[in-house]
Design an enzyme around this catalytic site. Structure first.
Site, PDB file in Angstrom:
ATOM      1  N   ASP A  28       0.882  -1.182   0.000  1.00 52.85           N
ATOM      2  CA  ASP A  28       0.000   0.000   0.000  1.00 52.85           C
ATOM      3  C   ASP A  28       0.916   1.228   0.000  1.00 52.85           C
ATOM      4  O   ASP A  28       1.743   1.382   0.895  1.00 52.85           O
ATOM      5  CB  ASP A  28      -0.891  -0.019   1.253  1.00 52.85           C
ATOM      6  N   LEU A  29       0.768   2.052  -1.018  1.00 47.95           N
ATOM      7  CA  LEU A  29       1.617   3.233  -1.113  1.00 47.95           C
ATOM      8  C   LEU A  29       1.276   4.219   0.002  1.00 47.95           C
ATOM      9  O   LEU A  29       0.102   4.345   0.373  1.00 47.95           O
ATOM     10  CB  LEU A  29       1.394   3.924  -2.460  1.00 47.95           C
ATOM     11  N   TYR A  33      -1.816   9.965  -3.321  1.00 46.20           N
ATOM     12  CA  TYR A  33      -1.971  11.144  -4.179  1.00 46.20           C
ATOM     13  C   TYR A  33      -0.939  12.210  -3.797  1.00 46.20           C
ATOM     14  O   TYR A  33      -0.405  12.913  -4.655  1.00 46.20           O
ATOM     15  CB  TYR A  33      -3.380  11.751  -4.057  1.00 46.20           C
ATOM     16  N   ARG A  65      -0.087  15.035   8.576  1.00 45.01           N
ATOM     17  CA  ARG A  65      -0.707  14.125   9.567  1.00 45.01           C
ATOM     18  C   ARG A  65      -0.147  14.379  10.961  1.00 45.01           C
ATOM     19  O   ARG A  65      -0.828  14.176  11.962  1.00 45.01           O
ATOM     20  CB  ARG A  65      -0.506  12.667   9.147  1.00 45.01           C
ATOM     21  N   ASP A 122      -3.757   2.249  -5.185  1.00 46.19           N
ATOM     22  CA  ASP A 122      -2.420   2.242  -4.570  1.00 46.19           C
ATOM     23  C   ASP A 122      -2.093   0.960  -3.823  1.00 46.19           C
ATOM     24  O   ASP A 122      -1.188   0.952  -2.997  1.00 46.19           O
ATOM     25  CB  ASP A 122      -2.243   3.478  -3.667  1.00 46.19           C
ATOM     26  N   GLU A 123      -2.830  -0.118  -4.100  1.00 41.07           N
ATOM     27  CA  GLU A 123      -2.554  -1.356  -3.383  1.00 41.07           C
ATOM     28  C   GLU A 123      -2.436  -2.538  -4.344  1.00 41.07           C
ATOM     29  O   GLU A 123      -3.075  -2.555  -5.387  1.00 41.07           O
ATOM     30  CB  GLU A 123      -3.690  -1.653  -2.390  1.00 41.07           C
TER      31      GLU A 123
HETATM   32  N1  DCP Z   1      -8.749   7.978  -1.909  1.00 44.60           N
HETATM   33  C1  DCP Z   1      -9.812   8.854  -2.150  1.00 44.60           C
HETATM   34  N2  DCP Z   1     -10.991   8.711  -1.464  1.00 44.60           N
HETATM   35  C2  DCP Z   1     -11.138   7.718  -0.554  1.00 44.60           C
HETATM   36  C3  DCP Z   1     -10.078   6.827  -0.305  1.00 44.60           C
HETATM   37  C4  DCP Z   1      -8.882   6.984  -1.006  1.00 44.60           C
HETATM   38  O1  DCP Z   1      -9.673   9.751  -2.978  1.00 44.60           O
HETATM   39  N3  DCP Z   1     -12.294   7.590   0.073  1.00 44.60           N
HETATM   40  C5  DCP Z   1      -7.506   8.144  -2.679  1.00 44.60           C
HETATM   41  C6  DCP Z   1      -6.528   9.086  -2.039  1.00 44.60           C
HETATM   42  C7  DCP Z   1      -5.403   8.251  -1.555  1.00 44.60           C
HETATM   43  C8  DCP Z   1      -5.500   7.004  -2.382  1.00 44.60           C
HETATM   44  O2  DCP Z   1      -6.850   6.894  -2.807  1.00 44.60           O
HETATM   45  O3  DCP Z   1      -4.149   8.892  -1.706  1.00 44.60           O
HETATM   46  C9  DCP Z   1      -5.095   5.742  -1.634  1.00 44.60           C
HETATM   47  O4  DCP Z   1      -5.906   5.531  -0.490  1.00 44.60           O
HETATM   48  P1  DCP Z   1      -5.296   5.085   0.891  1.00 44.60           P
HETATM   49  O5  DCP Z   1      -6.440   4.780   1.787  1.00 44.60           O
HETATM   50  O6  DCP Z   1      -4.263   4.051   0.693  1.00 44.60           O
HETATM   51  O7  DCP Z   1      -4.642   6.410   1.483  1.00 44.60           O
HETATM   52  P2  DCP Z   1      -3.222   7.029   1.264  1.00 44.60           P
HETATM   53  O8  DCP Z   1      -2.382   6.223   0.358  1.00 44.60           O
HETATM   54  O9  DCP Z   1      -3.388   8.445   0.847  1.00 44.60           O
HETATM   55  O10 DCP Z   1      -2.603   7.078   2.718  1.00 44.60           O
HETATM   56  P3  DCP Z   1      -1.931   5.884   3.552  1.00 44.60           P
HETATM   57  O11 DCP Z   1      -0.510   6.296   3.740  1.00 44.60           O
HETATM   58  O12 DCP Z   1      -2.680   5.880   4.838  1.00 44.60           O
HETATM   59  O13 DCP Z   1      -2.082   4.625   2.785  1.00 44.60           O
HETATM   60 MG    MG Z   2      -2.075   4.171   0.666  1.00 40.91          MG
HETATM   61 MG    MG Z   3      -4.646   2.157  -0.078  1.00 43.08          MG
END
Ligand code: DCP
Ligand code: MG
Ligand code: MG
Length: 574
Positions: A28-29, A33, A65, A122-123
């Site tokens: 998971d990145l 974004y 964060r 991202d996964e």
């Molecule tokens: N995303 C979105 N709306 C959501 C969930 C996710 O637009 N309801 C988008 C933004 C995130 C991306 O998908 O960047 C990946 O979701 P993640 O839940 O993996 O969140 P992040 O990668 O941003 O953060 P983390 O470091 O917690 O994985």
């Molecule tokens: Mg992520």
């Molecule tokens: Mg994710």
């Protein structure tokens, strides 16, 4: 009733674990974004950064964060917590999709069995059981510290050196002590240990592209995903619970378990006679005598539940960390590609036309990324940076173009209308000029809108005096895969021949009803779907907030879910 009780009791036994023979990685990145935007603007890496979509943050970087800013937080709240927050626009998902594809291609290039499954943008899951088994067969148990991990069966020099005495990264439980004396050469611990080194290596490869990630290493998808969540960002966790994953799962809130959605939570609350899901943990659910596969089945699959047969048992197994689902083999082309946007009531045809041109241009770009050869590397190691998007061979060509529209419903009408009320679709044959790579996507979009999409729009919305559009969705589907030609592969010609034959036969609407008109079903939601593969829904629409493809019947629930989370999501456009 007595029989029910008997059944209920007899089935409450903890299920036997099976399927420990796999090694599954889940990547998971980190703040995906935000990392994409940072890489394009490196000066943003050190400042708190939020990625804005309408009035909420799709995500934020880890600097933000630290100030208490969270994913999906309202902009106002985020600014209050962190006045220095820099906002970047995240409305256009294309750059995120491009990076997503690049990273997915990289991971795919290291897989031997092709089992690389995307989840969202991202996964990804990788089943690396075969790679690990091969390397275990090579290891010299007398010199573990100087081990070599082979990444290719053909080329023994392609690989990396590692210390096979230690698991790489974090482990769970943190105080895990191995009984090395008694473990066999192919023990679960050793397999997961090998998996952890491979995971670390792959994370480094992803970092070479500029992206940090978290990874979970375990024996099934459920546990790998949850393990990866333990230590974020830029870290990895190997779940070494060789006896049982139950202590790992027990403290987790039920909501965190993939595959347990809102319906299951509601069912669970009724079994546990509680209104509060705050303290609803896996432990509460697993140990309460009222909860059994049978009781869950009755609530979830019975009349009114609507769930598939066997759902009770499935949830019961998930509560015990058992998930037999396979990592699906990678697909090189999606089944359909759709892009949509929401509006606060478009009343003029010129607005509709402009909206359609914008959506269609993005759609064409996306088709280039997803359907053109040359983006994906074939043999590892690869240079996964795309060479020239827009040039190459079509791996597949969609045959059908579909337009979907829905009227705008202001919040004051929500109690009167379903979210999807008035949603209608109509399809047409996708014209050939769309595949001409010598024309700019903008020009193709203009032509497609004038020649095909506006006529579809008029037939869906004949009464112009009442025009008030809340959603436009353009989707290409009915993929025609390129077949390797026996004469050396003129793929365009092969497509052309096949299409001509089909047009003569009049089967252009192969998977559509003749007039393509369909009314959205409403009912249940999709929260029970265990693993939603990004492109896998034959008849889904892509949520513009989270990028997920949502089955049409679930759009309402999904939309409300976003709205509930963050208040009214302000549509752009009209
Ligand atoms: N995303 C979105 N709306 C959501 C969930 C996710 O637009 N309801 C988008 C933004 C995130 C991306 O998908 O960047 C990946 O979701 P993640 O839940 O993996 O969140 P992040 O990668 O941003 O953060 P983390 O470091 O917690 O994985
Ligand atoms: Mg992520
Ligand atoms: Mg994710």
């Amino acid at each position: 009733m007595d029989m029910d009780m008997d059944n209920l009791d007899s089935k409450r036994k903890a299920p036997r674990r099976k399927g420990d023979d796999r090694v599954i990685l889940h990547f998971d990145l980190d703040c995906f974004y935000a990392q994409c935007i940072e890489n394009a603007n490196p000066h943003l890496k050190s400042v708190p950064l939020g990625i804005k979509q309408k009035s909420i943050l799709a995500t934020c970087n880890y600097v933000a964060r630290k100030h208490g800013v969270k994913k999906l937080m309202g902009i106002q709240e985020a600014k209050r917590l962190c006045p220095d927050l820099v906002l970047a626009d995240g409305e256009d998902l294309s750059p995120f999709r491009d990076v997503s594809k690049q990273i997915y291609s990289l991971l795919k290039s290291y897989s031997w069995n092709g089992r690389v499954e995307r989840l969202g943008l991202d996964e990804a899951f990788l089943d690396v059981t075969d790679v690990v088994a091969y390397n275990l067969g090579l290891v010299n148990h007398h010199c573990l510290e100087e081990s070599w991990f082979c990444l290719s069966r053909e080329d023994p020099e392609r690989g990396f050196a590692f210390d096979a005495r230690q698991v790489k990264g974090c482990v769970w439980p943190p105080d895990f002590v191995s009984d090395r004396e008694n473990e066999g050469t192919d023990s679960l611990r050793l397999r997961l240990l090998f998996g952890s080194h491979l995971a670390f290596y792959l994370r480094q490869q992803i970092e070479d592209l500029g992206y940090t990630s978290a990874c979970g290493i375990s024996t099934n998808k459920l546990l790998a995903k949850l393990a990866g969540d333990r230590n974020k960002p830029r870290n990895q966790t190997t779940l070494l619970s060789s006896h049982s994953p139950v202590p790992f799962l027990d403290p987790l809130p039920l909501r965190k378990i993939p595959g347990i959605g809102s319906k299951t939570i509601t069912a669970m609350k009724s079994l546990l006679k509680t209104d509060d899901d705050g303290d609803l943990t896996v432990h509460n659910a697993r140990t309460n005598p009222a909860v059994s596969p049978f009781a869950l089945e009755r609530l979830l699959a019975g009349s009114g539940g609507g769930g598939e047969k066997g759902i009770g048992q499935k949830v019961w197994l998930l509560l015990h960390g058992i998930d037999g689902s396979e990592v699906k083999p990678a697909r090189d082309v999606p089944r359909q590609i759709g892009i949509e946007d929401t509006y606060r009531g478009l009343t003029q045809l010129s607005q509709v036309r402009a909206g359609l041109v914008q959506i269609t241009t993005s759609l064409l770009r996306r088709m280039h990324v997803d359907l053109l050869d040359g983006f994906d590397a074939v043999t590892p190691p690869i240079s996964p940076v795309p060479t020239s998007v827009g040039k190459g061979r079509w791996l597949a060509q969609p045959k059908t173009l579909r337009l979907t529209t829905r009227p705008y419903h202001p919040p004051s009408e929500w109690d009167k209308f379903e979210y999807n009320h008035g949603r209608v679709s109509k399809s047409a044959v996708l014209p050939r000029f769309v595949f001409d790579l010598n024309i700019e996507p903008e020009s193709i979009a203009e032509r497609l809108v004038e020649g095909t999409l506006m006529p579809l729009f008029h037939s869906l919305n004949p009464d112009k005096s009442k025009l008030c559009i809340g959603l436009l969705n353009v989707c290409v589907t009915n993929m025609d895969r390129a077949k390797e030609s026996s004469r050396g592969g003129d793929i365009m010609a092969a497509f052309q021949r096949q299409r001509e034959v089909e047009e003569i036969r009049g089967v252009a609407f192969a998977d559509e009803p003749p007039d393509g008109e369909e009314k959205a079903e409403d009912t249940s939601d999709d929260t029970e779907v265990e693993w939603v593969e990004e492109e896998d829904e034959q008849d889904g629409v892509r949520c513009r907030l989270c990028g997920c493809v949502i089955p049409v019947f679930a759009v309402e629930a999904h939309g409300r879910w976003h709205e509930l989370d963050e208040g009214w999501v302000e549509p752009q456009g009209g």
